[in-house]
Design a protein around this motif. Sequence first.
Motif, mmCIF file in Angstrom:
data_model
loop_
_atom_site.group_PDB
_atom_site.id
_atom_site.type_symbol
_atom_site.label_atom_id
_atom_site.label_comp_id
_atom_site.label_asym_id
_atom_site.label_seq_id
_atom_site.Cartn_x
_atom_site.Cartn_y
_atom_site.Cartn_z
ATOM 1 N N ASN A 207 0.823 -1.212 0.000
ATOM 2 C CA ASN A 207 0.000 0.000 0.000
ATOM 3 C C ASN A 207 0.854 1.258 0.000
ATOM 4 O OD1 ASN A 207 -2.472 -1.402 0.054
ATOM 5 N ND2 ASN A 207 -2.354 -1.659 2.276
ATOM 6 N N THR A 208 2.085 1.149 0.499
ATOM 7 C CA THR A 208 2.975 2.299 0.595
ATOM 8 C C THR A 208 3.888 2.447 -0.624
ATOM 9 O OG1 THR A 208 4.505 0.903 1.862
ATOM 10 C CG2 THR A 208 3.000 2.320 3.111
ATOM 11 N N SER A 209 3.633 1.678 -1.685
ATOM 12 C CA SER A 209 4.435 1.730 -2.909
ATOM 13 C C SER A 209 5.907 1.501 -2.599
ATOM 14 C CB SER A 209 4.210 3.066 -3.625
ATOM 15 O OG SER A 209 4.824 3.076 -4.897
ATOM 16 N N MET A 210 6.797 2.441 -2.942
ATOM 17 C CA MET A 210 8.237 2.265 -2.731
ATOM 18 C C MET A 210 8.734 2.920 -1.444
ATOM 19 S SD MET A 210 9.813 0.543 -5.163
ATOM 20 C CE MET A 210 8.465 -0.597 -5.371
ATOM 21 N N SER A 211 7.871 3.612 -0.724
ATOM 22 C CA SER A 211 8.324 4.383 0.437
ATOM 23 C C SER A 211 8.799 3.505 1.589
ATOM 24 C CB SER A 211 7.209 5.305 0.921
ATOM 25 O OG SER A 211 6.080 4.559 1.347
ATOM 26 N N ALA A 212 8.359 2.252 1.637
ATOM 27 C CA ALA A 212 8.735 1.369 2.749
ATOM 28 C C ALA A 212 10.079 0.685 2.521
ATOM 29 C CB ALA A 212 7.656 0.314 2.962
ATOM 30 N N TYR A 213 10.634 0.802 1.321
ATOM 31 C CA TYR A 213 11.879 0.103 1.015
ATOM 32 C C TYR A 213 13.105 0.960 1.351
ATOM 33 C CZ TYR A 213 8.945 -3.267 -1.440
ATOM 34 O OH TYR A 213 7.998 -4.207 -1.751
ATOM 35 N N SER A 214 14.250 0.314 1.385
ATOM 36 C CA SER A 214 15.504 0.969 1.764
ATOM 37 C C SER A 214 15.954 1.957 0.689
ATOM 38 C CB SER A 214 16.590 -0.083 1.963
ATOM 39 O OG SER A 214 16.905 -0.711 0.726
ATOM 40 N N PRO A 215 16.822 2.902 1.062
ATOM 41 C CA PRO A 215 17.381 3.819 0.059
ATOM 42 C C PRO A 215 18.053 3.089 -1.100
ATOM 43 C CG PRO A 215 17.836 4.649 2.253
ATOM 44 C CD PRO A 215 17.221 3.283 2.425
ATOM 45 N N TYR A 216 18.731 1.964 -0.816
ATOM 46 C CA TYR A 216 19.383 1.185 -1.878
ATOM 47 C C TYR A 216 18.364 0.740 -2.920
ATOM 48 C CZ TYR A 216 21.328 -2.919 -4.236
ATOM 49 O OH TYR A 216 21.722 -3.827 -5.188
ATOM 50 N N THR B 296 7.649 9.024 -1.406
ATOM 51 C CA THR B 296 7.087 9.860 -0.346
ATOM 52 C C THR B 296 5.835 10.523 -0.903
ATOM 53 O OG1 THR B 296 7.571 11.656 1.218
ATOM 54 C CG2 THR B 296 8.427 11.893 -1.013
ATOM 55 N N ASP B 297 4.995 11.042 -0.040
ATOM 56 C CA ASP B 297 3.737 11.644 -0.489
ATOM 57 C C ASP B 297 4.004 13.029 -1.080
ATOM 58 O OD1 ASP B 297 1.179 12.440 -0.984
ATOM 59 O OD2 ASP B 297 0.452 12.255 1.077
ATOM 60 N N PHE B 298 4.218 13.079 -2.405
ATOM 61 C CA PHE B 298 4.561 14.352 -3.042
ATOM 62 C C PHE B 298 3.377 15.314 -3.149
ATOM 63 C CE2 PHE B 298 3.777 11.286 -6.498
ATOM 64 C CZ PHE B 298 2.771 11.928 -7.212
ATOM 65 N N SER B 299 2.169 14.848 -2.796
ATOM 66 C CA SER B 299 1.031 15.774 -2.787
ATOM 67 C C SER B 299 1.144 16.779 -1.638
ATOM 68 C CB SER B 299 -0.284 14.999 -2.669
ATOM 69 O OG SER B 299 -0.376 14.326 -1.427
ATOM 70 N N LEU B 300 2.057 16.526 -0.695
ATOM 71 C CA LEU B 300 2.301 17.441 0.416
ATOM 72 C C LEU B 300 3.448 18.400 0.124
ATOM 73 C CD1 LEU B 300 2.010 14.880 3.380
ATOM 74 C CD2 LEU B 300 0.231 16.349 2.427
ATOM 75 N N PRO C 182 -0.522 8.085 -10.518
ATOM 76 C CA PRO C 182 -1.084 8.963 -9.496
ATOM 77 C C PRO C 182 -1.235 10.397 -9.987
ATOM 78 C CG PRO C 182 1.252 8.671 -9.096
ATOM 79 C CD PRO C 182 0.909 7.810 -10.286
ATOM 80 N N GLY C 183 -2.205 11.105 -9.413
ATOM 81 C CA GLY C 183 -2.371 12.511 -9.711
ATOM 82 C C GLY C 183 -2.179 13.320 -8.442
ATOM 83 N N LEU C 184 -3.034 14.325 -8.237
ATOM 84 C CA LEU C 184 -2.979 15.160 -7.048
ATOM 85 C C LEU C 184 -4.367 15.253 -6.425
ATOM 86 C CD1 LEU C 184 -0.684 18.059 -8.375
ATOM 87 C CD2 LEU C 184 -0.008 16.216 -6.823
ATOM 88 N N SER C 185 -4.423 15.798 -5.242
ATOM 89 C CA SER C 185 -5.670 15.973 -4.492
ATOM 90 C C SER C 185 -6.323 14.616 -4.213
ATOM 91 C CB SER C 185 -6.623 16.907 -5.251
ATOM 92 O OG SER C 185 -7.721 17.280 -4.435
ATOM 93 N N LEU C 186 -7.563 14.382 -4.669
ATOM 94 C CA LEU C 186 -8.271 13.137 -4.349
ATOM 95 C C LEU C 186 -7.699 11.915 -5.052
ATOM 96 C CD1 LEU C 186 -12.007 14.376 -4.355
ATOM 97 C CD2 LEU C 186 -10.428 14.141 -2.414
ATOM 98 N N VAL C 187 -6.882 12.126 -6.084
ATOM 99 C CA VAL C 187 -6.242 11.001 -6.780
ATOM 100 C C VAL C 187 -4.727 11.054 -6.583
ATOM 101 C CG1 VAL C 187 -8.051 10.625 -8.489
ATOM 102 C CG2 VAL C 187 -6.257 12.322 -8.946
ATOM 103 N N GLY C 188 -4.305 11.551 -5.436
ATOM 104 C CA GLY C 188 -2.888 11.664 -5.118
ATOM 105 C C GLY C 188 -2.225 10.311 -4.931
ATOM 106 N N PRO C 189 -0.937 10.300 -4.628
ATOM 107 C CA PRO C 189 -0.175 9.046 -4.537
ATOM 108 C C PRO C 189 -0.642 8.102 -3.440
ATOM 109 C CG PRO C 189 1.112 10.922 -3.763
ATOM 110 C CD PRO C 189 -0.094 11.485 -4.426
ATOM 111 N N THR C 190 -1.345 8.606 -2.433
ATOM 112 C CA THR C 190 -1.849 7.730 -1.366
ATOM 113 C C THR C 190 -3.333 7.425 -1.541
ATOM 114 O OG1 THR C 190 -2.308 9.650 0.061
ATOM 115 C CG2 THR C 190 -0.146 8.608 0.276
ATOM 116 N N SER C 191 -3.917 7.841 -2.663
ATOM 117 C CA SER C 191 -5.348 7.642 -2.913
ATOM 118 C C SER C 191 -5.559 6.692 -4.090
ATOM 119 C CB SER C 191 -6.025 8.989 -3.185
ATOM 120 O OG SER C 191 -5.779 9.910 -2.137
#
Length: 490
Positions: free
Chosen positions: A224-233, A317-321, A431-440
């Motif tokens: 659900n978190t896409s790539m944000s949960a993985y290591s920097p490598y 990361t959530d780039f909509s922020l 992903p888009g922005l607002s209601l269709v952002g990366p976490t939506s």
Amino acid sequence: MNLAMICYILSWAVCLIGLFLLPSCVAALFYQETAGLVYLAVAAVYIAAGLLLTRKKPASSRFYAKDGYVTVALTWMLASILGAVPFTLAGDIPNFLDAVFETASGFTTTGSTILTDIEAVSHASLFWRAFTQWLGGMGILVFLMAILPLSSGRNIHLMRAESTGASVEKMVPKIRESATLLYKIYGVLTLSEMVLLLFGGMSFFEAITTSFTSGGTGGFGVLNTSMSAYSPYVQYVVTVFQLLFGVNFGVYFLLLARKFKAGLLYEELRWYLLVIAVATALVMWDIRSLFPTLEEVFRHSFFQVVTIMTTTGYMSTDFSLWPSLSQSVLVLLMFIGACAGSTGGGMKISRWLLMGKYVRCEAKRLRHPRVVYKIRLNGSAVSDDILRQVLFYLVAYVLIFVVSLMLISLEGYDLVTSFTSVATTYNNVGPGLSLVGPTSNFAFYSPLSKLVLIFDMLAGRLEVLPLVVLLSAMGEKCGSVLKRTKKSAA
């Protein structure tokens, strides 16, 4: 139009989709999921039906450009429908329209999803989602051409209709050899990424699905978190390979042919890397206060710029922020897109280059009307036919975008949601922005809006022309039927 030949190719496509479902059965067997039985049954039906329909070969194998466009459009529509069946029968996506949306998003390498909890989906369906993006990245019919001689040397019409960019030429004299070479390069890059991801601590399932979705520049994740949960490598590895898959595969052919100077000095490649570098620098400056270290600022900026420009659509990361400048840069990158002849979407760097050169050429003509100017790309003169195709694409692109935006706006959501919904699906980003952002997700849209967005995904991946030719052919056919009906009634 050779309808018999078109039906013959579509029959092989049905058989091929059945074969493509079989690896999902293996995934289900490994994880002991009953969904594998559904995938096996559907695969058996498709393979049997396809083989039965291909028993009778067409009398004529003549195949022209119009036939190629119609075949490609019908194949992708058929794949989106047939590929949705196991999702629904397995119970992972009960609503069939939602399943078609997800499958179309997969094959077109868009990555927009209607799933609210990805991790609750069976491994068989997660594998199928990822595999559709890998198949769609290079093209369903390109794969078919690599294994079957279909139309007496006229496969160039299929390849040109399915491949992306302003023009497509053969890498080697035979189209089948060109298609095989493309998939060899594609396969080596995918395998290389998978091995590096395994070294980064990913499980085999995560490594292969991530390699499929980044290879096809699609962006479907298994978390659900896409790539944000993985290591920097892992994030760096994925970033680099997204960038590589966004390069014109013709460059790799030149490098393999040891034409290093021609490959590395490829004009489109230079601009592709330049845009990524400038966009990354702008975003880094804009978000410098959001992360504690310079490394994090660089990593997230570089990752999001590459993933949006190549139209992969992952999230580190959530780039909509992020501040509005960074969001504006990312939205602009959606429209720029990757290189022609890559697995990426968008309008393509080559088209922007040609449009810019055309404007500059016309400005020169206004000052010096008697001087003849010739537009060149990668050192070669660009024909008037290519320029007309670019102009047609631009006009059709704008018209479809405007109509789609008007239809989506009927939902009553804010402008940012509506605009980026169309932009991200039409440019095959995700992903888009607002209601269709990366976490939506896109689950909240009505059936009509989902149909519009499905059309946009297909139009964006096929770059408009195949669907326009198909609709034109259908219009002509309906017109002739009506004329015959009126004559018989009179």
